[in-house]
Design a protein around this motif. Structure first.
Motif, PDB file in Angstrom:
ATOM      1  N   TYR A 133       1.663  -8.627   0.781  1.00 11.04           N
ATOM      2  CA  TYR A 133       0.391  -8.191   1.350  1.00 11.04           C
ATOM      3  C   TYR A 133       0.411  -6.693   1.627  1.00 11.04           C
ATOM      4  N   PHE A 134       1.536  -6.208   2.188  1.00  5.60           N
ATOM      5  CA  PHE A 134       1.663  -4.780   2.484  1.00  5.60           C
ATOM      6  C   PHE A 134       1.515  -3.942   1.216  1.00  5.60           C
ATOM      7  N   ASN A 135       2.222  -4.331   0.169  1.00 10.67           N
ATOM      8  CA  ASN A 135       2.165  -3.560  -1.074  1.00 10.67           C
ATOM      9  C   ASN A 135       0.791  -3.632  -1.726  1.00 10.67           C
ATOM     10  N   GLU A 136       0.171  -4.787  -1.656  1.00  9.83           N
ATOM     11  CA  GLU A 136      -1.180  -4.930  -2.205  1.00  9.83           C
ATOM     12  C   GLU A 136      -2.149  -4.007  -1.463  1.00  9.83           C
ATOM     13  N   GLN A 137      -2.012  -3.955  -0.145  1.00  9.52           N
ATOM     14  CA  GLN A 137      -2.908  -3.140   0.661  1.00  9.52           C
ATOM     15  C   GLN A 137      -2.675  -1.642   0.433  1.00  9.52           C
ATOM     16  N   VAL A 138      -1.410  -1.214   0.451  1.00 11.28           N
ATOM     17  CA  VAL A 138      -1.115   0.202   0.223  1.00 11.28           C
ATOM     18  C   VAL A 138      -1.534   0.619  -1.186  1.00 11.28           C
ATOM     19  N   GLY A 139      -1.415  -0.312  -2.124  1.00 12.74           N
ATOM     20  CA  GLY A 139      -1.844  -0.025  -3.493  1.00 12.74           C
ATOM     21  C   GLY A 139      -3.319   0.289  -3.596  1.00 12.74           C
ATOM     22  N   GLU A 140      -4.092  -0.171  -2.629  1.00 12.47           N
ATOM     23  CA  GLU A 140      -5.525   0.113  -2.623  1.00 12.47           C
ATOM     24  C   GLU A 140      -5.818   1.601  -2.463  1.00 12.47           C
ATOM     25  N   LEU A 141      -4.847   2.357  -1.962  1.00 11.82           N
ATOM     26  CA  LEU A 141      -5.036   3.792  -1.755  1.00 11.82           C
ATOM     27  C   LEU A 141      -4.958   4.580  -3.064  1.00 11.82           C
ATOM     28  N   ALA A 142      -4.378   3.957  -4.085  1.00 12.11           N
ATOM     29  CA  ALA A 142      -4.169   4.655  -5.358  1.00 12.11           C
ATOM     30  C   ALA A 142      -5.484   5.174  -5.925  1.00 12.11           C
ATOM     31  N   GLY A 143      -5.501   6.448  -6.238  1.00 11.68           N
ATOM     32  CA  GLY A 143      -6.669   7.058  -6.854  1.00 11.68           C
ATOM     33  C   GLY A 143      -7.730   7.505  -5.881  1.00 11.68           C
ATOM     34  N   HIS A 144      -7.657   7.057  -4.636  1.00 10.51           N
ATOM     35  CA  HIS A 144      -8.658   7.463  -3.650  1.00 10.51           C
ATOM     36  C   HIS A 144      -8.299   8.794  -2.991  1.00 10.51           C
ATOM     37  N   PHE A 145      -7.016   9.149  -3.062  1.00  7.55           N
ATOM     38  CA  PHE A 145      -6.558  10.406  -2.488  1.00  7.55           C
ATOM     39  C   PHE A 145      -5.762  11.172  -3.530  1.00  7.55           C
ATOM     40  N   ASP A 146      -5.838  12.490  -3.475  1.00  5.51           N
ATOM     41  CA  ASP A 146      -5.009  13.314  -4.352  1.00  5.51           C
ATOM     42  C   ASP A 146      -3.587  13.399  -3.818  1.00  5.51           C
ATOM     43  N   TYR A 147      -3.471  13.453  -2.491  1.00  8.79           N
ATOM     44  CA  TYR A 147      -2.157  13.561  -1.858  1.00  8.79           C
ATOM     45  C   TYR A 147      -2.072  12.632  -0.652  1.00  8.79           C
ATOM     46  N   ILE A 148      -0.931  11.927  -0.564  1.00 10.83           N
ATOM     47  CA  ILE A 148      -0.589  11.199   0.653  1.00 10.83           C
ATOM     48  C   ILE A 148       0.655  11.879   1.213  1.00 10.83           C
TER      49      ILE A 148
END
Length: 293
Positions: free
Chosen positions: A122-137
């Protein structure tokens, strides 16, 4: 545990829409506390944001999380609520009045080590949602080399080490670099020398670390830049407003803007040294390997 790790790798490698653009992961760390690491992480992120990039700061300092304090914000939710499945990733992402987004870590990182397979998926699925929405984390880690900080350093695309001209700060910054390197890990490090009286002092400080790293570790450490000592920084902290916003014409703000420009113009050089895939997906793959060792 091996079955769990393999199943999660399959999830990471096949699960997400890559979207256009790739999110880059940066870890900000330091050998000791009190060098202005979190202040740098926040204002560096704001400077990147001002240049048209979408930035998320992940407060990964377990014991001394203070990104929210520097902005005068009291977040309702943090990583703990995500790991307990009480909130989704987007419900714990806080969008600030300055345009930059952040996630409060709190004590949640302690729970990463003992997650069940279902929780970790669940954690990885959720963090994966950030992909492409930000240029930098940007991950603002704790000072020194804890087990948690090491994981972020090894999983990120690159690590920026913040230090000052103080002898203890120089020694601890080198010790952190040495510890990671002697473990056999190849990490892309860059130095930021904070609180310098002038550029000469900044260069002298960086040279000390570079020379020792080259002599004893055969390691070339790049310098990202220098930030001038500025009373406006402490004023901004007391006002709980980032100095890049509160005092845009201050020496520290001018320094951080130059540093951000240099970072963006030389970014491809740092990322070319990184082995493995980049972006959120690559970061999570590396984190999975580290958590299951």
């Amino acid at each position: 545990m091996n079955d769990q790790a393999q199943g999660l790798r399959d999830l990471v490698q096949g699960g997400w829409d890559s979207r256009t653009g790739e999110t880059k992961i940066i870890t900000i760390s330091s050998g000791k506390g009190g060098v202005g690491k979190s202040n740098f992480a926040l204002n560096f992120g704001l400077s990147l944001q001002a240049r048209g990039h979408k930035v998320l700061i992940f407060d990964a300092d377990i014991g001394m999380a203070n990104i929210d304090v520097l902005m005068g914000i009291s977040p309702q939710f943090n990583l703990y609520h995500l790991l307990k499945k009480q909130k989704t990733i987007w419900e714990i992402v806080q969008t600030t009045q300055y345009g930059i987004s952040f996630i409060a870590g709190g004590s949640g990182f302690n729970d990463l080590i003992s997650l069940t397979e279902e929780d970790l998926s669940y954690f990885n699925e959720q963090v994966g949602e950030l992909a492409g929405h930000f240029d930098y984390i940007i991950f603002d880690t704790g000072a020194g080399l804890s087990k948690e900080t090491l994981k972020f350093i090894l999983a990120a695309n690159e690590t920026i080490i913040v230090t000052t001209p103080e002898p203890t700060a120089i020694t601890d910054a080198y010790a952190l670099i040495k510890m990671v390197h002697t473990m056999g890990h190849q990490v892309s490090f860059r130095l930021v020398i904070n609180q310098v009286t002038d550029m000469k002092e900044g260069k002298q400080t960086a040279n000390k670390i570079q020379l020792v790293a080259q002599q004893f570790l055969s390691l070339d450490i790049a310098v990202l830049g220098y930030i001038e000592s500025d009373l406006n920084v402490s004023k901004a902290v007391k006002r709980q407003i980032p100095f890049h916003i509160a005092y845009p014409n201050s020496n520290a703000s001018k320094s951080i803007r130059r540093l951000a420009d240099d970072f963006l113009s030389n970014e491809h050089k740092a990322l070319s040294k990184v082995t493995g895939s980049n972006g959120v997906k690559g970061f999570l793959i590396r984190m999975l390997r580290l958590m299951n060792k």
